[in-house]
Scaffold this motif. Structure first.
Motif: not given
Length: 186
Positions: A31-36, A93-96, A99-102
């Motif tokens: 999902y990527g960091p969609n939790w942002r 409001d967006d995935i900013d 994955n590496e930064r997350a």
């Protein structure tokens, strides 16, 4: 409490975190960091759902969907880390981030949470090892009620710990439950 038992706790903590982080990485690949985009209150509610499910399973002793309580504790660790990230950085409001930064943020906040666990574990003499896992669940639910009250008060407290400290306690109680599970005690 011996130095060896604290060393074992540290090693066990790291092993459980490795397992939780591995699941976090898999979810990020999906999902990527969609939790942002999630606001802190939403994360509180997500952790609450997991804790309530654990308590229901502890009471009823069976799962209708085929998953036990251990994946829920893993989920609470990971959602707890996400909540700490969101509290510190705000939501978007967006995935900013990528994955590496997350993962860098995950590692940063789990390290801070381990520092708190180590300090409290020293003061309390590893009392968590004498507790029932169901007590961790109840304490997590209590912490969530505190967090919801603090959120209702605009994040302000008079003399109590803030939201972040309560989330760190939830993460640590979840890790203790997972350690106990890995030891085959529950």
């Amino acid at each position: 409490m011996s130095d060896n038992s604290m060393k074992n706790t540290s090693i066990q903590f790291d092993e459980v975190v490795r397992q939780c982080r591995e699941m976090f990485v898999y979810k990020m690949k999906d999902y990527g960091p969609n939790w942002r985009i999630l606001r802190p209150e939403t994360l509180t509610d997500q952790i609450l759902i997991k804790a309530k499910r654990i308590r229901t399973l502890e009471i009823n002793g069976e799962s209708k969907v085929g998953e036990g309580i251990w994946p829920e504790f893993v989920g609470m660790v990971n959602y707890g880390i996400i909540a700490l990230i969101q509290l510190a950085n705000g939501y978007s409001d967006d995935i900013d981030i990528d994955n590496e930064r997350a993962l860098e943020l995950y590692d940063q906040y789990i390290a801070l949470t381990k520092e708190l666990m180590t300090a409290k574990n020293t003061d309390y003499g590893e009392a968590w090892r004498m507790m029932r896992v169901s007590s961790y669940t109840d304490l997590i639910l209590s912490k969530l009620q505190r967090i919801k009250k603090i959120e209702s008060n605009g994040g302000k407290t008079i003399v109590s710990e803030g939201i972040d400290a309560n989330i760190q306690d939830i993460i640590n109680y979840s890790i203790f439950a997972l350690i106990r599970h890995n030891e085959g005690e529950v």
